[in-house]
Structure formats: structure tokens, C-alpha cells
Design a protein around this motif. Structure first.
Motif, PDB file in Angstrom:
ATOM      1  N   HIS A  64      47.882  -1.842  -1.042  1.00 35.88           N
ATOM      2  CA  HIS A  64      46.158  -1.418   0.110  1.00 35.88           C
ATOM      3  C   HIS A  64      46.209  -0.360  -0.134  1.00 35.88           C
ATOM      4  O   HIS A  64      47.247   0.822  -0.172  1.00 35.88           O
ATOM      5  N   ALA A 117      41.164  -0.108   1.412  1.00 38.55           N
ATOM      6  CA  ALA A 117      40.253  -1.298   1.053  1.00 38.55           C
ATOM      7  C   ALA A 117      41.455  -1.907   0.910  1.00 38.55           C
ATOM      8  O   ALA A 117      42.822  -1.367  -0.083  1.00 38.55           O
ATOM      9  N   VAL A 118      41.473  -3.153   0.219  1.00 41.16           N
ATOM     10  CA  VAL A 118      42.562  -3.885  -0.352  1.00 41.16           C
ATOM     11  C   VAL A 118      42.137  -4.446  -2.040  1.00 41.16           C
ATOM     12  O   VAL A 118      41.030  -4.947  -2.098  1.00 41.16           O
ATOM     13  N   PHE A 119      43.202  -4.475  -2.229  1.00 42.88           N
ATOM     14  CA  PHE A 119      42.757  -5.083  -4.006  1.00 42.88           C
ATOM     15  C   PHE A 119      43.422  -5.713  -4.963  1.00 42.88           C
ATOM     16  O   PHE A 119      44.158  -5.012  -4.864  1.00 42.88           O
ATOM     17  N   GLN A 126      34.296   1.853  -4.052  1.00 42.44           N
ATOM     18  CA  GLN A 126      33.682   1.082  -3.191  1.00 42.44           C
ATOM     19  C   GLN A 126      31.771   0.963  -4.244  1.00 42.44           C
ATOM     20  O   GLN A 126      30.831   0.622  -4.374  1.00 42.44           O
ATOM     21  N   ARG A 170      34.726   3.304   6.050  1.00 45.15           N
ATOM     22  CA  ARG A 170      36.167   2.181   6.272  1.00 45.15           C
ATOM     23  C   ARG A 170      37.406   3.015   6.411  1.00 45.15           C
ATOM     24  O   ARG A 170      37.419   3.788   5.896  1.00 45.15           O
ATOM     25  N   GLY A 220      38.012  -7.501  -7.566  1.00 46.78           N
ATOM     26  CA  GLY A 220      37.567  -7.717  -6.491  1.00 46.78           C
ATOM     27  C   GLY A 220      37.914  -7.098  -5.117  1.00 46.78           C
ATOM     28  O   GLY A 220      39.191  -6.537  -5.644  1.00 46.78           O
ATOM     29  N   VAL A 221      36.932  -5.585  -4.580  1.00 47.64           N
ATOM     30  CA  VAL A 221      37.682  -4.677  -3.751  1.00 47.64           C
ATOM     31  C   VAL A 221      37.304  -5.622  -1.995  1.00 47.64           C
ATOM     32  O   VAL A 221      35.821  -5.949  -1.733  1.00 47.64           O
ATOM     33  N   SER A 222      38.120  -5.428  -1.108  1.00 46.54           N
ATOM     34  CA  SER A 222      37.400  -5.789   0.593  1.00 46.54           C
ATOM     35  C   SER A 222      37.855  -4.915   1.386  1.00 46.54           C
ATOM     36  O   SER A 222      38.736  -4.163   1.403  1.00 46.54           O
ATOM     37  N   LEU A 223      36.855  -4.058   1.960  1.00 41.57           N
ATOM     38  CA  LEU A 223      36.788  -2.795   2.290  1.00 41.57           C
ATOM     39  C   LEU A 223      36.870  -3.271   4.143  1.00 41.57           C
ATOM     40  O   LEU A 223      35.986  -4.368   4.485  1.00 41.57           O
ATOM     41  N   ALA A 224      37.560  -2.839   5.111  1.00 43.50           N
ATOM     42  CA  ALA A 224      38.110  -3.010   6.364  1.00 43.50           C
ATOM     43  C   ALA A 224      38.047  -1.749   7.324  1.00 43.50           C
ATOM     44  O   ALA A 224      38.380  -0.675   6.800  1.00 43.50           O
ATOM     45  N   HIS A 234      33.017   4.197   2.339  1.00 48.83           N
ATOM     46  CA  HIS A 234      34.526   4.525   2.074  1.00 48.83           C
ATOM     47  C   HIS A 234      34.808   5.587   2.619  1.00 48.83           C
ATOM     48  O   HIS A 234      36.104   5.496   3.522  1.00 48.83           O
TER      49      HIS A 234
END
Length: 236
Positions: free
Chosen positions: A141, A135-137, A172, A132, A232-236, A129
Motif C-alpha cells: 500500500h 495505490a495497491v499492488f 501510474q 489519487r 497490477g495496480v489499483s488506484l483509489a 497519481h
């Protein structure tokens, strides 16, 4: 021997000298200040790895100084204070202090706590983290760089430092049961008094803030273990 730099902010000259000597004997480089203003000058003019900050200072007190520091930096901070008030300890930790040590204390204990905080902070620096930005869940945001959480409707959600750090740990380690002890270890800041009860209280507060339009927060209790972030988590 460590070459890390400790900034000691303490207005008692004798105690400041005693602590500084002990830190130097253990291999640390030491900078000293007696006020928040002196501390700020030193921070602006050199590298510091950790601050040991007295709460009771002339002018702005340690809590006010930490509140301002946390708007600019995640620099590790250990509070020291002659006051043993629980309120001071809780406020300091929630603002982002990494540890709290009441006076009088032995220099060996302070040095051990400094080493532990530096290890924890150094280990977490390599966590995903930190690398990055977002994080989106569930359409929420979270920005790591701005330390901001926005709801699915776009509203900014107010989180304390401890709440933000705990949520960052969950994000994470999604869909994985994490023990209370591990949550304390992974969190950048100390969680309350680092007890199971303080983690439970913090999780309860996070759940309330992550509930949205009748939907429950994605933090579930895992009996006999601790907690799990089930989304679910999307890390960008």
C-alpha cells in the motif's frame, strides 16, 4: 511573460541582486531572503512557485532547510552552491531537490533550468497519481498524500524522495515498458545525475526494498528499452 513567483535564498547581497534582476527581466515575480528563517516567513505569507536555494547559508544550511521543507511541501527547489562536492549534490537530490547548479553559473542557464523545472512540475501536477490518494499492488500500500509505503505485513518502508518519486511513476504506468529517459522525465525530482547509470542504481535499491518474504520485486528489465512494473495496480 510569466507571473510565477520565485523565492531566491542567497546570503551574498551582490549575487542575490544580480539573480533577482535577471529573473525580473524574464517576467518572474521575485522574493528574496538571506537565511532559512527569512525564507520560512516568506513561504508562510505568500504564494511561491519555486525556490532557488543556496546550500551554504548562515545558521541552518540549505540541506537542513530542504529536509524540513520536504516534510511539509513538494514545492520545486533548485540548489545552488559554490561547493562542487558530489556528496552535496546527491544528498540534495535524494532529499527532493529538483535540480542542482554549481557556482559560478550564468543567469541564462539558471533561468533555463527554472523554466524546465516549472514545466516538469506543472506537467506532473496533472498526472493521475497526484489526483489519487493510494495505490495497491501485490498487497503493498502506497499513500501519495502521506508519501508512505507499507509492506504486505503492514511495516512502514523507508524510501528516499527519489525512490518514492520513481515508484510513483511505475505505479501510474503499470505493465508498460518505460525507457530510462522517460523515467527521468516523468519523475518529479531529478534522479541522481540524470544518467542511465543513476536510474539503474535507483531501480536496484527499489527492487531490494520491494522484495518481501522471498518474493522478487515486480520491476523487470526490458532489454534495449528500460524497465517495466509488471504487477497490477489499483488506484483509489
Amino acid at each position: 511573460m510569466s507571473s510565477q513567483t520565485i523565492l531566491l535564498v542567497e546570503d551574498d547581497p551582490q549575487l542575490r541582486l544580480l539573480i533577482a534582476r535577471a529573473l525580473k527581466e524574464h517576467g518572474y515575480d521575485v522574493l528574496t531572503a538571506s537565511t532559512g528563517a527569512e525564507m520560512q516567513v516568506l513561504l508562510e505569507n505568500g504564494r511561491v512557485d519555486l525556490v532557488v536555494l543556496d546550500i551554504m547559508l548562515p545558521g541552518k544550511n540549505g540541506i537542513e532547510i530542504l529536509r524540513r521543507l520536504r516534510t511539509e511541501s513538494d514545492l520545486p527547489v533548485i540548489f545552488i552552491s559554490a561547493r562542487g562536492d558530489e556528496a552535496d549534490r546527491v544528498i540534495g537530490l535524494e532529499l527532493g531537490a529538483d535540480d542542482y547548479l554549481p557556482k559560478p553559473f550564468g543567469t541564462r542557464e539558471l533561468i533555463a533550468r527554472i523554466a524546465a523545472v516549472l514545466r516538469r512540475h506543472g506537467n506532473n501536477a496533472s498526472q493521475p497519481h497526484e489526483k489519487r490518494d493510494e495505490a495497491v499492488f501485490c498487497n503493498w500500500h502506497l499513500s501519495f498524500s502521506r508519501r508512505e509505503l507499507r509492506s504486505p505485513s503492514g511495516a512502514l518502508v523507508d524510501l528516499t524522495t527519489a525512490e518514492f518519486d520513481l515508484l510513483s511513476v511505475f505505479l501510474q504506468e503499470p505493465q508498460r515498458a518505460i525507457s530510462r529517459e522517460r523515467l527521468i522525465e516523468l519523475s518529479r525530482s531529478r534522479i541522481g545525475d540524470a544518467s542511465d547509470r543513476s536510474v539503474d542504481v535507483l531501480v536496484s535499491r527499489l527492487r531490494r526494498k520491494l522484495s518481501h518474504e522471498g518474493k522478487e520485486a515486480p520491476i523487470v528489465t526490458v532489454r534495449g528499452i528500460g524497465y517495466m512494473f509488471r504487477a497490477g495496480v489499483s488506484l483509489a
